[in-house]
Structures are given as C-alpha cells and as structure tokens.
Design an enzyme around this catalytic site. Structure first.
Site, short mmCIF file in Angstrom:
data_model
loop_
_atom_site.label_atom_id
_atom_site.label_comp_id
_atom_site.label_asym_id
_atom_site.label_seq_id
_atom_site.Cartn_x
_atom_site.Cartn_y
_atom_site.Cartn_z
N ARG A 135 3.80 -1.94 21.91
CA ARG A 135 5.08 -2.67 21.05
C ARG A 135 6.41 -2.86 21.73
NH1 ARG A 135 4.14 -2.05 15.62
NH2 ARG A 135 2.72 -0.77 15.50
N ASP B 180 32.64 -29.21 -1.68
CA ASP B 180 33.41 -29.49 -0.03
C ASP B 180 32.99 -28.15 0.62
OD1 ASP B 180 35.34 -29.84 1.97
OD2 ASP B 180 36.95 -28.48 1.10
N GLU C 4 12.95 -4.62 8.16
CA GLU C 4 13.47 -3.46 7.97
C GLU C 4 15.30 -2.96 7.79
OE1 GLU C 4 10.98 -2.61 12.17
OE2 GLU C 4 12.83 -2.77 12.03
N GLU D 123 10.89 4.14 7.31
CA GLU D 123 10.42 3.69 8.81
C GLU D 123 10.69 4.80 10.05
OE1 GLU D 123 9.92 1.99 11.45
OE2 GLU D 123 8.68 0.65 10.72
N GLU E 41 3.15 -11.53 17.15
CA GLU E 41 4.63 -11.35 17.07
C GLU E 41 5.26 -11.27 17.92
OE1 GLU E 41 5.36 -7.64 15.28
OE2 GLU E 41 3.97 -6.33 16.33
N HIS F 291 10.67 -8.05 12.94
CA HIS F 291 9.04 -8.93 13.86
C HIS F 291 8.73 -9.99 12.82
CE1 HIS F 291 9.00 -4.42 14.49
NE2 HIS F 291 10.03 -4.82 15.31
N ARG G 291 8.87 -9.72 18.87
CA ARG G 291 9.21 -8.75 18.24
C ARG G 291 11.03 -8.82 17.79
NH1 ARG G 291 6.42 -4.21 16.90
NH2 ARG G 291 7.78 -3.31 17.63
N GLU H 186 8.65 -8.81 8.53
CA GLU H 186 9.37 -8.00 8.45
C GLU H 186 10.41 -7.19 8.26
OE1 GLU H 186 6.94 -5.09 11.43
OE2 GLU H 186 4.98 -6.45 11.48
N GLU I 170 11.26 -0.22 5.27
CA GLU I 170 10.71 -1.72 5.60
C GLU I 170 9.88 -2.25 4.55
OE1 GLU I 170 7.29 -3.29 8.36
OE2 GLU I 170 8.73 -1.91 9.40
#
Length: 473
Positions: free
Chosen positions: A339, A53, A134, A211, A358, A268, A360, A132, A219
C-alpha cells in the site's frame, strides 16, 4: 433506467412524477441542475434538448456559450431527496447549424471520446474501473477566513479528542478506526442508509466500513463497471453521501486531509481492460500474474504520474494527504499487495476477469470524468509505446517504501509535493491527453489557468500555523 421515451413517460404517469431535474457537471466536477415540469419530456427535448448559458460553468470561452443539454434516459432515477422528481444526467452540445455538435470540453463528452479513442487504437474496447470512496462525517464543522479572524473547527463525538461530557465514552483511539465496531462506530446505520439509497439508484455497493481515521472516517466501495458509467456513478455517490449526512444532521466531506495527522481520504481506482469480453491483464506466467499489456499500462501511468496528479489530485489539500506515514503513496512505483506504492496489485485478485491493479493517489476532489479519462489515456500511451515499468526503475517494490533509509528514498521518483508542481508537470507533459482529440488543448490551458488562480488566492492567506511559528520572531 429507460430505453425509450415512452417507457419514461409511462413511468412518470404511474409514479406521480411531476418534475424533471437535469444534472450537469461543471469544470470542477460539481453538479448543477435545472428543473422543469414533466410534460416537457417529449421527442423535441430528446432531439433538441434544453438550452442554457454555459459561460458560468468554468470552461474556456467558446465562440458561442449558448448550449443545450440532451438528457440520457438510461441514467434516470427517482430523486431521493425531494418528492415527485425524476432526475437524470446527459450530454451537452454546442448550438450549431445545421446540427448541434458535442461540446468537447464537457466532462462526460471527454470521457466518451476517451472510450472511442481506446476502441480506435484496437488495444481494448472496455475499461472497467472500481473506485473506493473515503470520506469523513462530522457532527459540526465551521470555517472562517476574514482579514482579522481565521479559524477551522470540527466537532466529532467519535474522535479521540472528544471529552467525556456529552459523549458515549467510546471514542476511537488515534489512527485506530479501521473496521471499528459499534458502539465506537457511531455512523454504522448512516452508512447503511447511504448504501440503501445508492442501491435504489442503481449503484451496486461492494461493502462499507469504518476507515483508519479516528474522527469518523468512512469508506464505501462500489462494484466495478464501465468507465463512463462509473464516472456518472461517482457523481451519484458523492451526492448521496453528502445529502444523506445532511438528512441525519451531520456533514460529510471528501476533503483529502481535513484533520491534521490523521489518515486522509483517497479514491483508489481499480482498473481492468477487456477486448471482445476477454481480459487483457491476465497472464499466469507474468509478474503477479499480469500480462505485458498490464505492465505497459502501469508503465504509462507511472511515466505520466506527475502530470496525472494535476487532474487526479487537483486541490491544494490533496498534497497534504500525499505524505509518508498515513497509508498514502508518495513514490512513483508499483508492487504486489504493497500500500506504500502508487500502483498496487491486489494479491487476492487471481482469476482472469478479476486480475487488476489499483492507482492509489487519486482523491475525490477530482472531476471524475477528467480523472478517469486521463488515467485511461496514460495507460494507453504506455501500451502503445511498451513502457516497461521495471526497465524504467519503478519497481516492483515488494517492501515498505517508508522503511527505506533516506539515501535510498532519494533515488526513487516521487509524486509532486504540491499542486503547483503537478501543474508544472501538466504544462510540460500533456500530449498523451490530447491524442485523438480526447482532451482539447484549450481545456488543459483553462484547467491550468483556473488552478493557478486558486493557488494564488490560497497561498496569500495567513494561517494560524504561521502565527504560531513566526509571531514572536
């Protein structure tokens, strides 16, 4: 893992497998499962599936909530947290006559349709991504929301706030955890075990490390792979990290911002497109060695960045991470090795097959099938319409955006400041998602309705910060 039913049955017999565990994904991106004896694995199951279901999985109501799950033998693996169990994911179908048909709202089906649509456009045939992951690992966590009692408590012996009593004396300083070594990095062996389990499940690990965040922020980064496969593996990564932490007597969370004024948890996403095995994003004469197609793909993501956030950052907590000062993007722009931009082009990726960028802003509260599919659809829209990010004023920002004077920052487009803003954007901007029938309109409407209900519930709850600010006024 298996190419044929006979391979699977032979493996089960030779390895003492007694039960099958089928994992299905609900609208939130959480696994649910159903388990049955191994002798049920036969040709009928591979054709007709297992009925269930689907009305409790959060999708928009359809005329028939009776659905069937069809296992995908290539995803099979030995379940690492119970004995004698073979687990796998697969596809969900709606029961129809004469033949069942794919349920168009099911996350894995959306991802597969997005890939089909990409091929139909002729732009590319493969999207390769690398997420990635984290996350935080706490020793204890508790939370409570009663009318008369609200609290959230985190215990973490590694954190800077921990006292010397009962700890090892090697706490990590505030925002100083990046690549911390033992004895400060107390979860080193736990991450090793997480990675061993992932490798045994077929998820290749690139590396792992501590991290930035002091309170046990970790990470794990996986090797890149095809989009739908990596969505499957994203589910595996989250499952293994949570369960391995539980096995060690700890608690792992992917909450984007579990700790005030510490670094938050993003996911990311590195992106590459190929066609006939050849990279589409490499041009040695282009900006940062990127082709026009790469820049147009970036342009599509930036144009639709606000509405994308409703799928890539779908929690109220997501937007507590997207604030200045914590290596999280807040502005809509692109740059090389910066970044602070929402799209970052790694300077170290120079070879044709590794040339990439990437995104982010995403975090792991997302449904990965929806999030990765939405990213692909935004990028394809950018290529189809040749959306130039430079001509639209989105960069390149090859400087720290956080250091700009306030009057200059005000000129730059910003990501949504709240989930409410992101949902508003999705209501206005989602035609790029429905192109080719990838995201059904009713799925988008159901997603918005569901998230609005979450917002209404959370926004009406008094919190301790409000008591501190307003109790005596």
């Amino acid at each position: 893992m298996f190419k044929t039913l006979e391979e699977a049955k032979s493996f089960c017999k030779d390895n003492g497998i007694t039960m099958l565990d089928f994992k299905m994904t609900d609208i939130n991106g959480a696994w649910r499962h159903i388990t049955l004896p191994v002798d049920r694995l036969d040709e009928d199951m591979m054709i007709y599936g297992v009925g269930f279901d689907g009305s409790n999985y959060g999708y928009a109501q359809v005329e028939n909530s009776d659905m069937v799950f069809i296992p995908d033998l290539s995803t099979a693996a030995v379940e690492p947290y119970t004995e004698g169990v073979l687990t796998m994911t697969g596809d969900v179908m709606i029961i129809a006559v004469p033949n069942n048909k794919p349920f168009d709202q099911y996350p894995r089906n959306v991802a597969k349709r997005a890939v089909e649509y990409m091929k139909e456009t002729g732009i590319a045939d493969t999207m390769i991504i690398g997420p990635e992951f984290e996350f935080h690992v706490f020793d204890e966590v508790s939370f409570r929301n009663d009318p008369h009692h609200s609290e959230m408590r985190i215990a973490c012996d590694e954190a800077y706030w921990a006292t010397s009593e009962g700890t090892n004396g090697h706490q990590i300083r505030y925002k100083a955890g990046y690549h911390a070594d033992i004895p400060h990095d107390v979860n080193f062996e736990l991450r090793n075990e997480m990675c061993r389990t992932l490798e045994n499940w077929g998820v290749k690990v690139k590396y792992h490390h501590h991290e930035v965040g002091s309170p046990a922020q970790e990470e794990i980064e996986t090797e890149m792979g095809e989009m739908t496969e990596m969505a499957d593996k994203t589910m595996i990564v989250k499952y293994v990290i949570r369960n391995e932490a539980e096995r060690w007597g700890k608690s792992a969370t992917f909450m984007p911002k579990p700790v005030l004024d510490e670094a938050g948890n993003g996911m990311h996403v590195h992106i590459i497109l190929t066609k006939d095995g050849k990279p589409l994003f490499y041009d040695p004469s282009g900006y940062a060695m990127l082709s026009d197609e790469a820049l147009w793909f970036i342009g599509g993501m930036l144009k639709h960045a606000a509405s994308l956030c409703a799928l890539t950052n779908p929690s109220t907590n997501s937007f507590k991470r997207l604030v200045p000062g914590f290596e999280a993007p807040v502005t809509i722009g692109y740059a090389t090795a910066n970044r602070s931009a929402v799209v970052r082009i790694p300077a170290y990726a120079k070879s044709p097959m590794k040339k990439r960028f990437e995104l982010r802003n995403p975090d792991a509260t997302c449904n990965p099938y929806y999030a990765y599919s939405a990213i692909l659809m935004a990028g394809l829209d950018g290529i189809k319409n040749k959306i130039d990010p430079h001509a639209n004023g989105w960069g390149p920002y090859d400087f720290n955006l956080f250091d700009l004077p306030e009057e200059e920052k005000a000129k730059i487009d910003s990501l949504p400041r709240s989930l409410d803003d992101a949902l508003d954007a999705l209501e206005k901007d989602h035609e790029y998602l429905t192109a080719g029938g990838v995201f059904p309109e009713r799925l988008i409407k159901q997603w918005i309705t569901k998230k609005r209900a979450e917002l209404k519930k959370i926004n009406r709850i008094p919190n301790p910060a409000e008591f501190e600010a307003y109790y005596s006024l």
